[in-house]
Design a protein around this motif. Sequence first.
Motif, PDB file in Angstrom:
ATOM      1  N   PRO A   1      71.267  32.210  44.422  1.00  0.00           N
ATOM      2  CA  PRO A   1      70.014  32.003  43.679  1.00  0.00           C
ATOM      3  C   PRO A   1      69.553  33.260  42.937  1.00  0.00           C
ATOM      4  CG  PRO A   1      69.861  31.013  45.853  1.00  0.00           C
ATOM      5  CD  PRO A   1      71.140  31.784  45.833  1.00  0.00           C
ATOM      6  N   ILE A   2      69.013  33.070  41.752  1.00  0.00           N
ATOM      7  CA  ILE A   2      68.613  34.191  40.903  1.00  0.00           C
ATOM      8  C   ILE A   2      67.496  35.002  41.539  1.00  0.00           C
ATOM      9  CG2 ILE A   2      66.931  32.850  39.581  1.00  0.00           C
ATOM     10  CD1 ILE A   2      69.312  35.600  38.242  1.00  0.00           C
ATOM     11  N   TRP A   3      66.662  34.349  42.370  1.00  0.00           N
ATOM     12  CA  TRP A   3      65.585  35.105  43.018  1.00  0.00           C
ATOM     13  C   TRP A   3      66.144  36.173  43.941  1.00  0.00           C
ATOM     14  CZ3 TRP A   3      65.803  35.186  48.221  1.00  0.00           C
ATOM     15  CH2 TRP A   3      66.391  34.101  48.886  1.00  0.00           C
ATOM     16  N   PHE A   4      67.317  35.953  44.528  1.00  0.00           N
ATOM     17  CA  PHE A   4      67.912  36.961  45.403  1.00  0.00           C
ATOM     18  C   PHE A   4      68.268  38.209  44.608  1.00  0.00           C
ATOM     19  CE2 PHE A   4      71.743  39.016  47.043  1.00  0.00           C
ATOM     20  CZ  PHE A   4      71.333  39.346  48.327  1.00  0.00           C
ATOM     21  N   TRP A   5      68.890  38.018  43.425  1.00  0.00           N
ATOM     22  CA  TRP A   5      69.280  39.165  42.605  1.00  0.00           C
ATOM     23  C   TRP A   5      68.055  39.909  42.102  1.00  0.00           C
ATOM     24  CZ3 TRP A   5      73.749  40.126  44.071  1.00  0.00           C
ATOM     25  CH2 TRP A   5      74.696  39.120  44.266  1.00  0.00           C
ATOM     26  N   ARG A   6      66.962  39.179  41.875  1.00  0.00           N
ATOM     27  CA  ARG A   6      65.726  39.850  41.480  1.00  0.00           C
ATOM     28  C   ARG A   6      65.211  40.718  42.621  1.00  0.00           C
ATOM     29  NH1 ARG A   6      60.326  39.716  41.922  1.00  0.00           N
ATOM     30  NH2 ARG A   6      59.020  39.975  40.050  1.00  0.00           N
ATOM     31  N   SER A   7      65.302  40.222  43.836  1.00  0.00           N
ATOM     32  CA  SER A   7      64.766  40.954  44.988  1.00  0.00           C
ATOM     33  C   SER A   7      65.567  42.204  45.323  1.00  0.00           C
ATOM     34  CB  SER A   7      64.708  40.031  46.210  1.00  0.00           C
ATOM     35  OG  SER A   7      66.009  39.650  46.624  1.00  0.00           O
ATOM     36  N   VAL A   8      66.863  42.231  44.966  1.00  0.00           N
ATOM     37  CA  VAL A   8      67.701  43.394  45.300  1.00  0.00           C
ATOM     38  C   VAL A   8      67.939  44.299  44.092  1.00  0.00           C
ATOM     39  CG1 VAL A   8      68.863  42.118  47.145  1.00  0.00           C
ATOM     40  CG2 VAL A   8      69.897  42.200  44.864  1.00  0.00           C
ATOM     41  N   SER A   9      67.271  44.031  42.986  1.00  0.00           N
ATOM     42  CA  SER A   9      67.516  44.823  41.768  1.00  0.00           C
ATOM     43  C   SER A   9      67.163  46.296  41.979  1.00  0.00           C
ATOM     44  CB  SER A   9      66.730  44.243  40.594  1.00  0.00           C
ATOM     45  OG  SER A   9      65.343  44.205  40.872  1.00  0.00           O
ATOM     46  N   GLY A  10      66.071  46.567  42.698  1.00  0.00           N
ATOM     47  CA  GLY A  10      65.702  47.953  42.975  1.00  0.00           C
ATOM     48  C   GLY A  10      66.738  48.656  43.836  1.00  0.00           C
ATOM     49  N   LEU A  11      67.262  47.939  44.838  1.00  0.00           N
ATOM     50  CA  LEU A  11      68.302  48.499  45.696  1.00  0.00           C
ATOM     51  C   LEU A  11      69.582  48.757  44.904  1.00  0.00           C
ATOM     52  CD1 LEU A  11      67.879  46.358  48.945  1.00  0.00           C
ATOM     53  CD2 LEU A  11      67.237  48.750  48.598  1.00  0.00           C
ATOM     54  N   ALA A  12      69.915  47.846  43.985  1.00  0.00           N
ATOM     55  CA  ALA A  12      71.104  48.026  43.157  1.00  0.00           C
ATOM     56  C   ALA A  12      70.977  49.281  42.304  1.00  0.00           C
ATOM     57  CB  ALA A  12      71.311  46.796  42.271  1.00  0.00           C
ATOM     58  N   TYR A  13      69.780  49.495  41.740  1.00  0.00           N
ATOM     59  CA  TYR A  13      69.552  50.693  40.935  1.00  0.00           C
ATOM     60  C   TYR A  13      69.677  51.959  41.786  1.00  0.00           C
ATOM     61  CZ  TYR A  13      67.054  54.147  38.105  1.00  0.00           C
ATOM     62  OH  TYR A  13      66.707  55.289  37.412  1.00  0.00           O
ATOM     63  N   ALA A  14      69.069  51.944  42.964  1.00  0.00           N
ATOM     64  CA  ALA A  14      69.115  53.112  43.848  1.00  0.00           C
ATOM     65  C   ALA A  14      70.546  53.397  44.298  1.00  0.00           C
ATOM     66  CB  ALA A  14      68.216  52.877  45.066  1.00  0.00           C
ATOM     67  N   PHE A  15      71.300  52.351  44.617  1.00  0.00           N
ATOM     68  CA  PHE A  15      72.693  52.527  45.047  1.00  0.00           C
ATOM     69  C   PHE A  15      73.538  53.114  43.925  1.00  0.00           C
ATOM     70  CE2 PHE A  15      77.008  50.634  45.666  1.00  0.00           C
ATOM     71  CZ  PHE A  15      77.340  51.345  46.818  1.00  0.00           C
ATOM     72  N   ALA A  16      73.371  52.600  42.702  1.00  0.00           N
ATOM     73  CA  ALA A  16      74.120  53.123  41.559  1.00  0.00           C
ATOM     74  C   ALA A  16      73.746  54.576  41.284  1.00  0.00           C
ATOM     75  CB  ALA A  16      73.864  52.258  40.322  1.00  0.00           C
ATOM     76  N   LEU A  17      72.477  54.909  41.474  1.00  0.00           N
ATOM     77  CA  LEU A  17      72.023  56.282  41.256  1.00  0.00           C
ATOM     78  C   LEU A  17      72.637  57.229  42.293  1.00  0.00           C
ATOM     79  CD1 LEU A  17      70.151  57.858  39.362  1.00  0.00           C
ATOM     80  CD2 LEU A  17      68.321  57.543  41.037  1.00  0.00           C
ATOM     81  N   VAL A  18      72.714  56.779  43.545  1.00  0.00           N
ATOM     82  CA  VAL A  18      73.353  57.591  44.591  1.00  0.00           C
ATOM     83  C   VAL A  18      74.825  57.840  44.258  1.00  0.00           C
ATOM     84  CG1 VAL A  18      74.092  57.582  47.008  1.00  0.00           C
ATOM     85  CG2 VAL A  18      71.760  56.912  46.412  1.00  0.00           C
ATOM     86  N   LEU A  19      75.504  56.802  43.779  1.00  0.00           N
ATOM     87  CA  LEU A  19      76.911  56.961  43.405  1.00  0.00           C
ATOM     88  C   LEU A  19      77.071  57.949  42.250  1.00  0.00           C
ATOM     89  CD1 LEU A  19      78.278  53.297  43.594  1.00  0.00           C
ATOM     90  CD2 LEU A  19      78.638  55.156  45.217  1.00  0.00           C
ATOM     91  N   LEU A  20      76.142  57.915  41.299  1.00  0.00           N
ATOM     92  CA  LEU A  20      76.193  58.873  40.189  1.00  0.00           C
ATOM     93  C   LEU A  20      76.044  60.301  40.697  1.00  0.00           C
ATOM     94  CD1 LEU A  20      74.128  57.285  37.255  1.00  0.00           C
ATOM     95  CD2 LEU A  20      76.566  57.791  37.293  1.00  0.00           C
TER      96      LEU A  20
END
Length: 380
Positions: free
Chosen positions: A73-92
């Motif tokens: 469900p799209i609401w799940f991806w909306r709820s984890v969008s902040g975590l996805a950004y933080a995870f990508a930033l940590v990898l950078l």
Amino acid sequence: MSFLEYRVRFIPRGARKLLHVNWPLVVLLTAVASVGFLMLTSAAGGDVSRWAEPHIVRFAAGLVLMLLIGLVPIWFWRSVSGLAYAFALVLLVMVEFFGTVGMGAQRWIDLGFIQFQPSEMMKIALVMCLAAYYDWLPLSSVSRPQWVLVPLILILIPAAIIFRQPDLGTMVLLVVGSGIVMFCAGVSWWYFLGVAGAAAGMVFTVFLSRGTDWQILQDYQYRRINIFLDPSIDPLGAGYHITQSKIALGSGGWAGKGFMQGTQSRLNFLPEKHTDFIFTTLAEEFGFVGGFSLLSLYGLIIFVCVLSALGNKNRFGALLTLGVSAALFLHVLVNISMVVGLAPVVGVPLPLVSYGGSALLVLMMAFGLVQSAHVYRWRN
């Protein structure tokens, strides 16, 4: 009740969602990836196992991943969008300490089975985060300065890190793609005019800093600009890539020389023929017709995505779809402009066609998000 509705009732609820997948998009993505398979086979002189086979295996894995993501469900991806950004930033940030160096740049993390480039993930994670932000923000506040500052910070932090790697091309794509999401969200034109003015000033400062103690770009990046303006100043050195690319493009003519008959590619005059310059291999072998056909497929993918976004009642899903299609458009635009001499060589691959691992898998994950937005497009 129709016969079709009667049959659908006996399909498991989870599998029933597959009926709502944007299948025209799946077909178009597969068609473009198939072009990549053919051209990678040609670039390897007919050796399927060298580049084409890994490419098609990765695409198949990405296709399965896309469908799995699309059923969530799209609401799940909306709820984890902040975590996805933080995870990508940590990898950078991890790239700064543990990244592997290639071609003078530190951009990858070696995972053993693949060289992963976190900046590719950040492009999508940032689009997710911005789409969630503007879904949360009331339309009346979109253009207020204090609410414009937040996405600017979200954009500038990863952009600065990517610029240090250095990866100017990816940084530009990240910033412009994010700007398109902001524009689609309704941010006022005046901000973009201000950014355009600041960008012009930045370009002037970049040239002014050359040769000084505070030089902004690397020496090789300045050479790329010089070669872009006049490749003939170093035809056997830095200008070799674009010179050979133009020869291959021109020799293809209307219908090309035929599959695996391109002399520039077969005789290894064309550098990076399986990655950044694979479009020239296509143009030499299939000419204007082949190049135009591939660009038409890309155009159809973007058209299908925009149609899906326009019919989406979920603001997050609509902005996410527009952001992914904008990223695809920018990659194609920059790569084609680069190989025909309309832009400096910045090392941007051609989506779904160029050989690569992390870029292909991340792109398929991004289209999985597009599929999720499409499947659940009727839900606010």
